[in-house]
Design a protein around this motif. Structure first.
Motif, mmCIF file in Angstrom:
data_model
loop_
_atom_site.group_PDB
_atom_site.id
_atom_site.type_symbol
_atom_site.label_atom_id
_atom_site.label_comp_id
_atom_site.label_asym_id
_atom_site.label_seq_id
_atom_site.Cartn_x
_atom_site.Cartn_y
_atom_site.Cartn_z
ATOM 1 N N HIS A 111 0.848 -1.199 0.000
ATOM 2 C CA HIS A 111 0.000 0.000 0.000
ATOM 3 C C HIS A 111 0.881 1.245 0.000
ATOM 4 O O HIS A 111 2.113 1.154 0.114
ATOM 5 N N ALA A 112 0.269 2.411 -0.134
ATOM 6 C CA ALA A 112 1.027 3.627 -0.429
ATOM 7 C C ALA A 112 2.133 3.912 0.573
ATOM 8 O O ALA A 112 3.292 4.145 0.194
ATOM 9 N N SER A 113 1.818 3.907 1.863
ATOM 10 C CA SER A 113 2.848 4.235 2.842
ATOM 11 C C SER A 113 3.928 3.168 2.886
ATOM 12 O O SER A 113 5.115 3.464 3.065
ATOM 13 N N GLU A 114 3.539 1.911 2.699
ATOM 14 C CA GLU A 114 4.510 0.824 2.677
ATOM 15 C C GLU A 114 5.442 0.958 1.469
ATOM 16 O O GLU A 114 6.659 0.766 1.581
ATOM 17 N N LEU A 115 4.881 1.319 0.325
ATOM 18 C CA LEU A 115 5.699 1.468 -0.872
ATOM 19 C C LEU A 115 6.643 2.659 -0.757
ATOM 20 O O LEU A 115 7.806 2.575 -1.175
ATOM 21 N N VAL A 116 6.168 3.745 -0.201
ATOM 22 C CA VAL A 116 7.048 4.913 -0.001
ATOM 23 C C VAL A 116 8.234 4.528 0.884
ATOM 24 O O VAL A 116 9.392 4.852 0.577
ATOM 25 N N ASP A 117 7.959 3.839 1.988
ATOM 26 C CA ASP A 117 9.046 3.413 2.882
ATOM 27 C C ASP A 117 10.019 2.483 2.167
ATOM 28 O O ASP A 117 11.242 2.588 2.334
ATOM 29 N N LEU A 118 9.485 1.547 1.384
ATOM 30 C CA LEU A 118 10.331 0.604 0.667
ATOM 31 C C LEU A 118 11.234 1.331 -0.329
ATOM 32 O O LEU A 118 12.447 1.063 -0.402
ATOM 33 N N LEU A 119 10.667 2.262 -1.081
ATOM 34 C CA LEU A 119 11.460 2.963 -2.086
ATOM 35 C C LEU A 119 12.516 3.857 -1.439
ATOM 36 O O LEU A 119 13.633 3.991 -1.965
#
Length: 274
Positions: free
Chosen positions: A110-118
């Motif tokens: 999800h959005a916050s998870e993807l931002v953290d991953l990137l």
């Protein structure tokens, strides 16, 4: 959000499909079974019918009905098929009651998870041609500035498929049906559409008119803005993923990473011109 390796095996029988999960770290078999049940209840016929599950098996097993049709990936997607795809996705987004959607876990990636991953990935610049390194640097700077807003945006929840691969959209000659829900869960419409628009399957081996596809949807002004930002997010994700591809065992045609770099730079230029 497509991973870098297969998380399951598929056994196709005349009237059913058996999916065995190599991984359950992200709750893949649970998500798959939950989605099949929800769609069977609220959007019958759009997805395979759930037949049997054994979540305690090793590997976990989900058995579903076999659907007719051919994947849209690797084809020239027609205007009729674009409309049918919009109808299928809209059915997913609107058929499940809001209270039921709210009760679902967030989709994987999800959005916050993807931002953290990137942000974690961006700590290690990729090697490669100058255009790849330039796009990565500009994308990283954009993420520093805009990532928090994407992660924390106030959105209207929908049930999200969690995978934008056009291989999961089956055309049977009159309608599109959907497959593969192992990363599904609560999401929002703009984020889901952005993932499909930027998925490598939409352009590396498929003639898919992304602009015409997105025009099929009546988005609010807030969704339109979020769609643009989420498309940049996924474009950066794909650049990093493709740059990590093993050159000895390439998963995509030569030059795909460079093409993705140009796609990301074009998306960022749109922001600068706005």
């Amino acid at each position: 959000m497509t991973g870098l390796w297969s998380t399951h095996t598929i056994e196709i029988q005349p009237d059913q499909v058996i999916k065995r999960f190599r991984s359950r770290d992200r709750g893949e078999p649970d998500r798959e079974w939950r989605a099949l049940q929800l769609l069977s209840q609220y959007a019958a016929g759009l997805a395979p019918h759930p037949l049997h599950v054994d979540l305690d098996a090793d590997p976990a097993v989900v058995v579903m009905s076999r659907l007719p049709g051919m994947p849209l990936r690797g084809t020239q997607v027609t205007a009729e098929q674009l409309t049918a795809l919009r109808h299928a996705l809209t059915t997913v987004y609107t058929s499940i009651p809001a209270a039921v959607v709210h009760a679902q876990p967030p989709r994987h990636g999800h959005a916050s998870e993807l931002v953290d991953l990137l942000r974690a990935w961006c700590r290690t610049p990729p090697r490669g041609p100058a255009v790849v390194r330039t796009a990565f640097a500009e994308g990283s700077r954009w993420l520093d500035t805009c990532g928090d807003a994407i992660a924390s945006a106030d959105v209207v929840p929908v049930f999200g498929l969690g995978d934008g691969n056009l291989a999961n959209a089956l055309w049977d000659g009159s309608r599109v049906r959907m497959l593969d829900f192992e990363e599904s869960g609560r999401s929002d419409r703009a984020f889901e559409l952005a993932e499909m628009a930027e998925h490598v399957s939409a352009w590396v081996d498929t003639d898919f008119d992304v602009s015409a596809f997105l025009k099929e949807f009546e988005l609010t002004s807030a969704e339109t803005t979020r769609l643009r930002e989420c498309r940049r997010l996924f474009a950066l994700m794909w650049l990093i993923m493709l740059a990590r591809d093993d050159p000895a065992n390439p998963r995509n045609p030569s030059g795909t990473t460079e093409r993705q770099a140009h796609r990301l730079l074009a998306a960022l230029d749109e922001m600068n011109d706005a």
